[in-house]
Design a protein around this motif. Structure first.
Motif, mmCIF file in Angstrom:
data_model
loop_
_atom_site.group_PDB
_atom_site.id
_atom_site.type_symbol
_atom_site.label_atom_id
_atom_site.label_comp_id
_atom_site.label_asym_id
_atom_site.label_seq_id
_atom_site.Cartn_x
_atom_site.Cartn_y
_atom_site.Cartn_z
ATOM 1 N N TYR A 242 9.806 12.143 -5.662
ATOM 2 C CA TYR A 242 9.437 11.422 -4.439
ATOM 3 C C TYR A 242 9.893 9.977 -4.545
ATOM 4 O O TYR A 242 9.466 9.247 -5.454
ATOM 5 N N LYS A 243 10.746 9.578 -3.612
ATOM 6 C CA LYS A 243 11.276 8.209 -3.626
ATOM 7 C C LYS A 243 11.253 7.646 -2.208
ATOM 8 O O LYS A 243 11.449 8.400 -1.255
ATOM 9 N N LEU A 244 11.032 6.344 -2.084
ATOM 10 C CA LEU A 244 11.200 5.646 -0.814
ATOM 11 C C LEU A 244 12.319 4.640 -1.011
ATOM 12 O O LEU A 244 12.622 4.256 -2.142
ATOM 13 N N SER A 245 12.913 4.205 0.098
ATOM 14 C CA SER A 245 14.040 3.267 -0.027
ATOM 15 C C SER A 245 13.528 1.855 -0.278
ATOM 16 O O SER A 245 12.667 1.371 0.460
ATOM 17 N N PRO A 246 14.080 1.162 -1.292
ATOM 18 C CA PRO A 246 13.710 -0.242 -1.490
ATOM 19 C C PRO A 246 14.308 -1.091 -0.358
ATOM 20 O O PRO A 246 15.291 -0.663 0.249
ATOM 21 N N PRO A 247 13.749 -2.275 -0.060
ATOM 22 C CA PRO A 247 12.626 -2.889 -0.769
ATOM 23 C C PRO A 247 11.306 -2.179 -0.450
ATOM 24 O O PRO A 247 11.149 -1.579 0.616
ATOM 25 N N TYR A 248 10.386 -2.276 -1.398
ATOM 26 C CA TYR A 248 9.080 -1.655 -1.235
ATOM 27 C C TYR A 248 8.099 -2.681 -0.676
ATOM 28 O O TYR A 248 7.925 -3.748 -1.252
ATOM 29 N N ASN A 249 7.498 -2.316 0.446
ATOM 30 C CA ASN A 249 6.480 -3.198 1.024
ATOM 31 C C ASN A 249 5.125 -2.488 0.925
ATOM 32 O O ASN A 249 4.955 -1.410 1.482
ATOM 33 N N MET A 250 4.214 -3.117 0.179
ATOM 34 C CA MET A 250 2.869 -2.549 0.080
ATOM 35 C C MET A 250 1.897 -3.428 0.864
ATOM 36 O O MET A 250 1.904 -4.651 0.699
ATOM 37 N N GLU A 251 1.103 -2.798 1.716
ATOM 38 C CA GLU A 251 0.038 -3.547 2.384
ATOM 39 C C GLU A 251 -1.301 -2.952 1.967
ATOM 40 O O GLU A 251 -1.504 -1.732 2.066
ATOM 41 N N VAL A 252 -2.165 -3.825 1.465
ATOM 42 C CA VAL A 252 -3.490 -3.399 1.026
ATOM 43 C C VAL A 252 -4.518 -3.997 1.984
ATOM 44 O O VAL A 252 -4.542 -5.209 2.193
ATOM 45 N N THR A 253 -5.343 -3.128 2.575
ATOM 46 C CA THR A 253 -6.437 -3.599 3.433
ATOM 47 C C THR A 253 -7.747 -3.366 2.689
ATOM 48 O O THR A 253 -8.018 -2.243 2.233
ATOM 49 N N PHE A 254 -8.494 -4.439 2.526
ATOM 50 C CA PHE A 254 -9.760 -4.372 1.782
ATOM 51 C C PHE A 254 -10.912 -4.129 2.741
ATOM 52 O O PHE A 254 -10.789 -4.317 3.946
#
Ligand code: ZN
Length: 295
Positions: A242-254
């Motif tokens: 399993y791969k996604l294309s870079p760049p990797y953007n992670m969003e964390v909602t607390f």
């Protein structure tokens, strides 16, 4: 006389060469399997008390967790696994009972502090990853003990895809070129994992009904895990990392604003809302480092 000597010599040569050929074929067929085991998705589990060290019934449920792990190990061995590494991935990471672990497997316990977390021990030498006892991402309806990494997170996305732990851990496996071939847990995690990964074998051991669940017997679940693991590994070449294309953007909602404020001070992080922070990088490992310190 001469003919019988040559027959005997041929026989000796045959007896000598056969084990050598078999040995070289065996070494060519090396099959290394990595198993990450969580607890909330183990058959039988329905309540936090059952997966918490000070819960009254915890000892029973850690035994069931160990039994599901062994079922996966037996399935892997039946399909020819030559090396099996188990990663205890829940809570303290000290749940699987070491003395009951199948003797053909090795076990990683406790947390090293590395961002590999539930995938500690994975590297490019492995051929397949299995997820056992897994659960759905935070805020999933009809899911058993759904959450994402800790109780403080409301949602996690990578490149805008909502990620359960299975998704993040599949990305880690994919980073090392290893496919996830099987996930076992409740119906919700099975459908979320299928949606993200496409071709993956799922083993639904229970179905959430609001806060309740309908489930099979733990021994039936073990039989199914063993069978499906063997089937998955027998067609290992069908599965893709399993791969996604870079760049990797992670969003964390607390869940609360204070944690978002703390995470926003991590170098490179960007506040994107009252409770959300994002981080973008071309290297997946940098994103995982952010995630480790943000949560
Ligand atoms: Zn867990």
């Amino acid at each position: 006389m001469k003919k019988s000597v040559s027959v005997i010599l041929s026989l000796i040569f045959f007896l000598w060469i056969t084990p050598t050929i078999q040995a070289s074929q065996a070494s060519e067929k090396e099959l290394k399997v990595f198993i990450s085991v969580d607890m909330e998705g183990v058959c039988g589990v329905i309540h936090w008390e059952e997966v918490s060290r000070n819960g009254k019934d915890y000892d029973l449920f850690r035994k069931l967790m160990t039994e599901e792990t062994n079922a996966a190990i037996e399935g892997a061995l039946a399909s020819g696994a030559t090396e099996i590494l188990v990663r205890d991935s829940h809570g303290s990471a000290r749940n699987i009972l070491p003395h009951l672990l199948h003797p053909e497997a090795e076990l990683i316990r406790d947390w090293s502090g590395s961002p590999l977390s539930m995938m500690e021990g994975i590297d490019e030498s492995f051929d397949a990853v299995l997820f056992i006892g897994y659960h759905a991402r935070a805020n999933t309806p009809n899911a058993i003990l759904d959450h994402t990494m800790s109780g403080t997170l409301y949602n996690v996305t990578v490149n805008r895809k909502k990620m359960p732990e299975a998704g993040i851990n599949a990305l880690i496996a994919g980073h090392y070129g290893v496919p996830v071939v099987l996930v076992a847990g409740d119906q919700a995690v099975c459908s979320q994992t299928s949606e993200l990964l496409g071709d993956v074998i799922t083993v639904e051991v229970k179905q959430g009904i609001g806060e309740a669940a309908k489930m099979m017997s733990p021994s039936a679940a073990c039989n199914l895990i063993k069978l499906k693991t063997e089937q998955a590994l027998n067609r290992i070449n069908d599965f893709k990392p399993y791969k996604l294309s870079p760049p990797y953007n992670m969003e964390v909602t607390f869940k609360d604003e204070e944690r978002a404020e703390n995470a926003s001070w991590i170098p490179g992080a960007k506040r994107t809302g009252p409770t959300s922070v994002s981080f973008t990088h071309s290297q997946l490992m940098e994103v995982l480092k952010f995630f480790k310190f943000a949560r």
